[in-house]
Every structure is written in structure tokens, then in C-alpha cells.
Motif scaffolding. Structure first.
Motif, PDB file in Angstrom:
ATOM      1  N   ARG A 313       6.532   8.645   9.259  1.00  0.00           N
ATOM      2  CA  ARG A 313       5.853   7.046   9.020  1.00  0.00           C
ATOM      3  C   ARG A 313       6.148   7.207   7.262  1.00  0.00           C
ATOM      4  NH1 ARG A 313       2.306   9.216  12.244  1.00  0.00           N
ATOM      5  NH2 ARG A 313       0.801   9.982  10.577  1.00  0.00           N
ATOM      6  N   GLN A 315       4.931   8.739   4.641  1.00  0.00           N
ATOM      7  CA  GLN A 315       3.679   8.989   4.097  1.00  0.00           C
ATOM      8  C   GLN A 315       3.823  10.571   3.703  1.00  0.00           C
ATOM      9  OE1 GLN A 315       1.408   8.576   7.574  1.00  0.00           O
ATOM     10  NE2 GLN A 315       0.867   6.471   7.111  1.00  0.00           N
ATOM     11  N   ARG A 316       3.287  10.809   2.628  1.00  0.00           N
ATOM     12  CA  ARG A 316       3.016  12.101   1.979  1.00  0.00           C
ATOM     13  C   ARG A 316       1.984  13.032   2.982  1.00  0.00           C
ATOM     14  NH1 ARG A 316       1.209  12.887  -3.683  1.00  0.00           N
ATOM     15  NH2 ARG A 316       1.910  14.958  -3.436  1.00  0.00           N
ATOM     16  N   TYR A 317       1.991  14.223   3.064  1.00  0.00           N
ATOM     17  CA  TYR A 317       1.040  14.833   4.035  1.00  0.00           C
ATOM     18  C   TYR A 317       0.606  16.147   3.733  1.00  0.00           C
ATOM     19  CZ  TYR A 317       5.254  17.083   5.949  1.00  0.00           C
ATOM     20  OH  TYR A 317       6.311  17.640   6.148  1.00  0.00           O
ATOM     21  N   PRO A 382      10.196   1.689   8.247  1.00  0.00           N
ATOM     22  CA  PRO A 382       9.970   0.206   8.026  1.00  0.00           C
ATOM     23  C   PRO A 382       9.670   0.024   6.571  1.00  0.00           C
ATOM     24  CG  PRO A 382       8.548   1.346   9.990  1.00  0.00           C
ATOM     25  CD  PRO A 382       9.462   2.560   9.172  1.00  0.00           C
ATOM     26  N   ALA A 383      10.230  -1.358   6.336  1.00  0.00           N
ATOM     27  CA  ALA A 383       9.953  -1.905   5.017  1.00  0.00           C
ATOM     28  C   ALA A 383       8.736  -1.592   4.305  1.00  0.00           C
ATOM     29  CB  ALA A 383      10.342  -3.313   4.702  1.00  0.00           C
ATOM     30  N   GLN A 384       8.684  -1.001   2.959  1.00  0.00           N
ATOM     31  CA  GLN A 384       7.643  -0.870   2.410  1.00  0.00           C
ATOM     32  C   GLN A 384       6.819   0.469   2.501  1.00  0.00           C
ATOM     33  OE1 GLN A 384       6.780  -2.300  -0.744  1.00  0.00           O
ATOM     34  NE2 GLN A 384       8.733  -3.810  -0.405  1.00  0.00           N
ATOM     35  N   THR A 385       7.339   1.254   3.475  1.00  0.00           N
ATOM     36  CA  THR A 385       6.699   2.403   3.731  1.00  0.00           C
ATOM     37  C   THR A 385       6.935   3.555   2.675  1.00  0.00           C
ATOM     38  OG1 THR A 385       8.307   2.983   5.398  1.00  0.00           O
ATOM     39  CG2 THR A 385       6.325   2.071   6.055  1.00  0.00           C
ATOM     40  N   THR A 388       6.111   2.162  -0.952  1.00  0.00           N
ATOM     41  CA  THR A 388       4.730   2.285  -1.606  1.00  0.00           C
ATOM     42  C   THR A 388       4.501   3.749  -1.615  1.00  0.00           C
ATOM     43  OG1 THR A 388       3.933   2.053   0.704  1.00  0.00           O
ATOM     44  CG2 THR A 388       4.139   0.072  -0.559  1.00  0.00           C
ATOM     45  N   THR A 392       3.248   4.704  -5.416  1.00  0.00           N
ATOM     46  CA  THR A 392       1.915   5.338  -5.715  1.00  0.00           C
ATOM     47  C   THR A 392       1.720   6.406  -6.326  1.00  0.00           C
ATOM     48  OG1 THR A 392       0.825   4.089  -3.757  1.00  0.00           O
ATOM     49  CG2 THR A 392      -0.304   5.958  -4.284  1.00  0.00           C
TER      50      THR A 392
END
Lengths: 493, 493
Positions: A313, A315-317, A382-385, A388, A392
């Protein structure tokens, strides 16, 4: 060689009353000549027992001789002290309880930590060499013959706050070791195998354990093995030690217990078919943590520490500068085996200029891009995943912090300019950590709680120290430590 | 009652030769009067066997009578058809293989799906009522006496693309059922218990199984139980059926196999101490998926579907409109039990205006805020973590899509205005899914692969249908289905 018609296509025990001739006799029979078996044999022989090792392959070594060679030791070993690191058994136990949990056998962890310095000395006395040299860079193992390294994320989040960090990965020195060649595990096994030879311990190679032999009170009194396909009976007057390794290569057991490892066995050998576990189960042995697994990931730690890892997704995890086995577990078990390493050109060049113990990890990126937006689109996110996530990360990195995952300031830097993305999906592999439940004397425990008479086990056919976490050196560590215990206890009858 | 001095403080089998007097005799002895036991008893009696049920508590029901009552059935049941839903056994099997995996027993899944319509009819013939009414709202269970509902995320991502969605959660009708009161499980058990009475099956209540009795060939021929603390011997001429439930309440087994469930048993009863599993292990029984667990989360599905769920890093991690048990597993097992439900005032009011089957879920939010930035700060999340999560969600939600996790358009709407955040940490609970490995006739399998003679098992003391996923109705489903098989196979001797 026996001509007795004993069946070998069952793991059910054979009754001693059915054995009319013993082909071999010893006090202590050890199945497996890897790390647990070699240590059990040495201690049993030194305790005065006549020992016989049965090894399925044509030579000593097991998975240990092919391993990187970390032995997880601490509490203030001479090597730690010589290199200026403070440690105590309590500190080591606090770390292991956190890092190997949840569900650890606390008595075993405390016992292991309390005995760790003595165990280090014992290995050294057996001839295992540890070079007074520390490797402090990110990596799966030292690139040269350094003797000490962090091998479990001790000095990374979240464990930094749990116990005072100390490196505990002790690597036997292989003089002239070259990157990517034979590694420290060989120099752990070689002196120990030499010790076995010096002690005059008998070894039968190409001899594969098939069944346990029990007397009428269900005490284990021997084994049925095969050599070149023919059955041989082996009497064990005092005890049998199972040191047969994991079940990483048994497809059915993997499906039944650790299906996420299906198709990706790693750091194991094909002989690891779970036979020791099944033989003991047939006697009512209890198991523990059968689904637990070590998980390696073939990303370069030098790159990972300098970049960010994101899941499917975007995301860092996971803290990127931690023990890479922790990254592997987080990837396979908690993020559906989705891992992408994103690093900018500057950091990539810096990483590539460092030494890496594993050149194999330095493959080409799957995607390169001039901007995060472009990379995000190329990856199909997906855009902006991803955008962002990077924004951040960068916002905090400008201040040298990583409040999201706690990466250490030395590795935190904003991601800027051209980017590379390494696709780490499908680059996980591992071995099984679950197995027989044993007590502190390596006696195999019945589901009822008490030991199964005459049966001992150590190494990766037992649950050992680990529950769900892992640190490099835990397997050679608990295999050698509780292998010794098994040998002593078996020799005592 | 026997005065024989048999030990009851061991799970090791008792030799039949030591039994000098049988206090009870039957053809088939069933341990446990929950869903698996009741179905086994009915089928065994109908096959002509003299059946005796031993129940540890003072009445029938087990965990089943307290459950919501879902029975997972499909493939085109009369209820599905009457309510206009198409389904086939193949479609059902494709879904279950994906939803219950990895590591499912495919033969068992195919067998279960192929027999599902017949099983539905059998339950109806036994008197189990299903009302022709469908509940299509998010929820753990229908608020009234509706008979059919989605209960596994069939119509949510990612399963939407795996198989044609069909609701398969069949709930027995409890006339006059009120929200929060006695539920469908009672009306599953009541007609079945009545059937047991009509068949004249003997039941001994307050009678707790302690050991299996085996003959000299290790065939199970009876049990040793206790009633009011005194041992009783029970002969089983044809077979023993273990239907003793999960091990959710056995602290040691939980630590050894499913430590993440430690301290949070749910939807189980205190009698679920794993006794059936341990008795069979002592005979060499094989296990499967011992660490697998159902995980409930006490968030209101009506709210969750309308809001977003974030983990401890402020990231979304699971499709919010899916089966809540999937949310529970993702929270506890993959996100360190960190879950926060964020919903805006408009959506919250809408959710609260709906019916919920579980008013208990409607507690107060932990935080309220006027802006996402404010909420982020109140929650102690690093700057720009929650804000970017919401911004990205909203950007796509403006177009009615959720490309990150695939929430269905009907639940996707931008989060705007005043916000509430519900703290769901610590609101997970569950029961164990692992247990004995059985074949399609519910025979308990030895680690060697073949059945243990005379021993059968069904329900949550077996691994059953489930590997690592879960759907509501799987336990009453496989418990009833393979309970019947156990009864038939045991009666056949």
C-alpha cells in the motif's frame, strides 16, 4: 547389517521385544551430526558414555556448517569485554524475552543467558576461534572474519528502550574468509568435529534414523535406522538424542504448520524433514510454536538502512535499520510478502560504496524514476500513497528524526532527487522454529508434562529458545547449548 | 460409580487390561454435548448404535448454545435460493479456500461444500428453523431473527474478485429474539438436543472425560471419566468421539501455541481446556494449525464501514466494510493489536441511526476533534501521519473509490468536519482454531498418517475446515458436519 524384517515406512516405535539382534550398541546414540549432535556427543563422551553418532549424509556439518556461523552469546563474554561492550545475563534475557516473543519459555531464556559465558569458554576450549574484531555496519553477517556483530536489532527500535544494547552475534573466525565464500559456520563445526574425532567417538555416516525402539515401559532404548536402504538396529543403553534439524523441507508439515513458508525454505538443508519431531510425537511428545519461522529477506541491509521500505500500500511498516530477519518476518507474516525498497541516488551510491557480506543482494532496481510521483505511478500504487509516505518521512528527516518507526538518526536523511526501487517481493525465505518441547536438561517432554524416558533433543527439531521472534545465532546458540545438556543428561541415563 | 483406583491426573491412556469393571457401556461414547457431540450422537444412534454422551457441565449446549448461531452453508441451499442468491459448491469452495487459508485442507473444503445442501436439509429435518429473511447490513450478526447474512467478507475486497459473492451465514430463527439477548446458537442446539432425547440417547451430565482407555493394540475402547470427582469407567464397543471444544481457556497451551491470544479468550467457554487434543496427542495424534485463531474486535461494523481504521502508525490496513473477524485478525496478528476507528460526525450519526445487533459496541469515542490535525496531535501520532492518511483517502473518496483497500463505493465518502476516534486497542478476543488432524470420516489421524483405531473427533478440538482465516459459521459448520461424520463412522465401528 541386520536382515531383520522391521518396517521402515512408519514412524511408530518399534518394540524392543521384536529386536532379535542389535547391529550397533552404545550408551548414547545421537541422531544427526550438526551443531546439536556434535555438542551432545562431546559432552556425553566426556561424561564417560560410549557414544555413537548416526548421520544421514556422508559427512559431518548439517545446516550449521553452511550457516553464517553466528552463535548468540552474551552476558559478558570475554570477546564482548575485549571489544569494550558491557553486558549482563539479565540484560541479555530482557532483550531476548522481548525479541523472541511472544510466548517464550522464560525459564529457558534465563537459563541460557546465565550459562552463556561458560558456553563461550567451552566452545573456545573446543577450539572454536573468535577474532577480537567488531563489525558495526548493517548486514546479515560480517563481510570478513570479524568475531562480533549486532545480530538481532539490539541497537535499533523498539529494543533500544528495552535493554542496554550489546552485540551478541559471535562468529567463528575463518582465516582468509572471502566475501560470498565459505562462512563462519564451517569454523564452528570443524573444531567440534575434530574434538569428536579426538575423543574417539564412533560415527556411522549414510545412516538415517527411521524409528525409535522402546521397551515395554515405553522407555526409548534404541533406534531403527537404515544405511543404504537396509535396516540396522542400534541399541542405546542410556539414551537417544534427536538432533535432526527442522522440518523446513517437509512439504506436508509445512502446509500443516507453517504454510506461509511454503515454497520458500531457506538456511536449511534438504534432510530437514521433521523426522525427529514425528518420531517423538508418536510417543506422545508435546510440541511448541510449530508455526514460528525465521524469515530472511534478500535486500541489502546497507541499502535498506539508507532507504525506506514500503508495503503493497506504499506504507512504511518496519524500522529499516534493524536486524534484517525482523524485516523478513514483518514482510512475510504481517505484510503479505510485499516489500519495496526505495532509495535515492545519493544514498544508493553511498551504500554501494560500502562493503557488503553478500554481493548477491546487489541486483538491479526494478524501477527508477526522477520523482516520487513518477515512481508511484510506475509501481502502480494509488495516487498520493507513496508520495505522502515519502513527504512525511522527509518532513521529519529534515530534523534528523523518524518518529513513525524510530530509525536511528545516523540513517535518517531526506529522500531527494532520482530514485531507485528494489522489488523484494518473492525474496523471502526461511526455516521453521517450532518443534519438540524440552526441559532445561533437553529431555523431550510428553504432552502429560513429564519427560519421555530415554529421549533427548536439541537444535531445530525442538522449539528451543525461540517463540515468534528471531535473532541470528539463536539456532546455533540453543542447538549447541542444549545439545551439550542433552549429551550430559543422556550420559547420566 | 467405580471404586477402582485409576489415576485421573494424567492424560496418558489407561490400559483396558487394568479396568476390572465398566461402570457404563455403549457402542459409541461421545465426549461433549455441544454442536459436534450432538450431531455425532444423532447420527450414531440413527445408525443403530447405543450411544452415551458424557457432558462435563450440568446441561447440553456447549459454546454453541451461547454463540450467535451462524452455520456456514451454501452451494445453493433452499434458503439461499428462496432469498434469490445463486451459489454452487465450487463457488463456495473457491471462496473458502481463499478466505480460510493459507494451508487449508482442500479435500475437506471440497467435501464440505459438496455436502452443504444435504447438511442444511438435515438440520432442517432435525427441526432447526431458518427464517426466509436476509440481513444485508454490516454487522457481526443480524439484529433480529433474519436467517441469512454475509458472514465472511464474501462481498468485500479482496474476495469479490475471487468468487461470486453469496451470503452463507445461516442463522437459526429464535422467535421474538431481542437485540443483545439469547441468540441463534440456542435455536441450533435446542432442536438437536430434543432430537437426542427423542432418540432415547443416554446422557451423563457432570461427567468429565479424563483419559482414553486402549486395548493392547492401542485401539481406543473406552474412556475414564470423573463425575463429582469420582472416577467412572465407560466402555465404547465401537468408538469414542471427542467433541470437547477448543483450548482457548488452557493457559499453558495458549502460551505454547497461540500466545497472541493470551488473556483474551472469546466466544469460548471455560471448559475449553484442550483435553480432547491432549488425550489424542498422548496416542500419537497429529495436529494442525495450532496457532490459528479466530479474532473478534468489538468495534461496531456499522461505524467501521462508514469510517476508516488506522493502526498505531496512523495508516489504514484493512478494508473497513469486510467481515469484522477479518478486521480482528488483521489488527491483532498483523498490526500489534493497534486499531483506531475514525469517523466524522455525519457518518457517525448515520451509523447510530441504524440497527446494531450489539448495543455494547456503541461506547463513547476516546477522542473528539474539530480537525484531523487536532485529532492526530491528541492521539499522539507523529505529524502528518494521520493527516496524510485522511487526505489520501478523501482525495479518492471524492470520486467514490478506494484504490488503497477496495472498500465498496457505497461506504466510501470523504471524511469531513468534526471527528470522533474510537480506541479499539484491547478490544480483541478470540478462540483457537488449531487442533487434531482428522480425515473426511472424522477419524483422528496418527502422526504416521493412518487413523487411530476407535477414535473420532469433530468441532474445535480439531483443525477442521480452517487454517488461518475465519468466517462466522465455520465452527458450527464444521462441528455439525464432521460431528455427523464422526457419529456415522464410529457407529460403523
Amino acid at each position: 547389517m541386520s536382515d531383520q524384517p522391521h518396517r521402515i515406512d512408519t514412524v511408530r516405535p518399534l518394540r524392543a521385544s521384536e529386536v532379535t539382534q542389535w547391529d550397533f550398541e552404545a550408551d548414547v546414540v545421537v541422531a544427526g551430526f550438526g551443531i546439536a549432535g556434535v555438542c551432545a556427543s562431546i559432552e556425553a563422551a566426556r561424561a564417560g558414555a560410549k557414544v555413537l553418532i548416526l548421520e544421514r549424509t556422508g559427512g559431518w556439518g548439517g545446516a550449521a556448517a553452511l550457516a553464517g556461523g553466528f552463535v548468540y552469546l552474551g552476558g559478558g563474554t570475554p570477546l564482548q569485554k575485549a571489544l569494550g561492550f558491557d553486558d549482563t545475563p539479565e540484560n541479555m534475557a530482557a532483550f531476548l524475552t522481548a525479541a523472541l516473543g511472544p510466548g517464550v519459555d522464560e525459564a529457558k531464556i534465563n537459563d541460557y543467558c546465565a550459562g552463556s559465558v561458560e558456553h563461550y569458554n567451552w566452545l573456545v576450549e573446543c577450539g572454536v576461534p573468535f577474532k577480537e574484531s567488531f563489525w558495526g555496519e548493517p548486514g546479515w553477517e560480517p563481510p570478513h572474519d570479524e568475531g562480533l556483530m549486532y545480530s538481532g536489532g539490539e541497537n535499533s527500535a523498539p529494543f533500544l528502550d528495552v535493554a542496554d544494547p550489546a552485540p551478541r552475534g559471535h562468529v567463528p573466525e575463518l582465516a582468509g574468509k572471502k566475501i560470498g565464500e565459505r562462512s563462519g559456520g564451517y569454523m564452528l563445526m570443524k573444531p567440534l568435529a575434530d574434538t569428536v574425532a579426538e575423543l574417539g567417538i564412533d560415527v556411522e555416516y549414510d545412516t538415517r534414523i527411521r524409528r525409535l525402539v522402546v521397551d515395554d515401559e515405553d522407555r526409548v532404548v534404541g533406534v531403527l535406522a537404515t544405511t543404504y536402504g537396509k535396516p540396522v538396529t542400534v541399541r542405546a543403553a542410556r539414551g537417544v538424542v534427536l538432533a535432526t534439524g527442522s522440518f523446513a523441507y517437509d512439504t506436508e508439515m509445512i502446509e500443516r504448520y507453517t504454510p506461509r513458508l511454503s515454497g520458500r525454505p531457506g538456511a536449511a538443508i534438504e534432510e530437514h524433514d521433521g523426522i525427529g519431531i514425528r518420531l517423538a510425537q508418536a510417543l506422545g511428545a508435546e510440541l511448541a510454536h510449530m508455526d514460528a519461522s525465521e524469515v530472511a529477506i534478500f535486500g541489502d541491509p546497507q541499502m535498506m538502512a539508507r532507504g525506506i521500505l514500503v508495503n503493497g500500500r506504499g506504507q512504511r511498516y518496519v524500522t529499516e535499520d534493524t536486524y534484517p530477519g525482523r524485516i523478513g518476518q514483518a514482510t512475510l507474516l504481517q505484510n503479505d510478502n510485499q516489500a519495496f525498497l526505495i532509495i535515492d541516488e545519493t544514498s544508493l551510491e553511498e551504500a554501494l560504496a560500502t562493503e557488503s557480506a553478500t554481493p548477491f543482494f546487489r541486483f538491479q532496481p526494478k524501477w527508477v524514476a526522477e520523482t516520487v510521483a513518477e515512481l508511484e505511478a510506475e509501481m502502480g500504487l494509488p495516487a498520493q500513497t507513496l508520495q505522502t509516505t515519502v513527504a512525511t518521512y522527509n518532513q521529519h528527516a529534515e530534523h534528523g528524526t523518524d518518529p513513525v518507526l524510530g530509525k536511528k538518526p545516523e540513517w535518517v536523511r531526506p529522500i531527494k532527487g532520482a530514485l531507485a526501487c528494489f522489488d523484494l517481493r518473492g525474496l523471502t525465505a526461511g526455516f521453521t522454529l517450532g518443534g519438540l518441547r524440552t526441559d532445561l536438561d533437553s529431555r523431550v517432554l510428553h504432552v502429560n508434562g513429564e519427560p519421555i524416558e530415554g529421549l533427548f533433543a536439541a537444535g531445530r527439531c525442538t522449539s528451543g529458545l525461540c517463540a515468534y521472534g528471531y535473532v541470528s545465532g539463536a539456532s546455533l546458540g540453543d542447538g549447541s547449548f542444549y545439545g551439550r545438556r542433552a549429551g550430559k543428561a543422556a550420559a547420566a541415563g
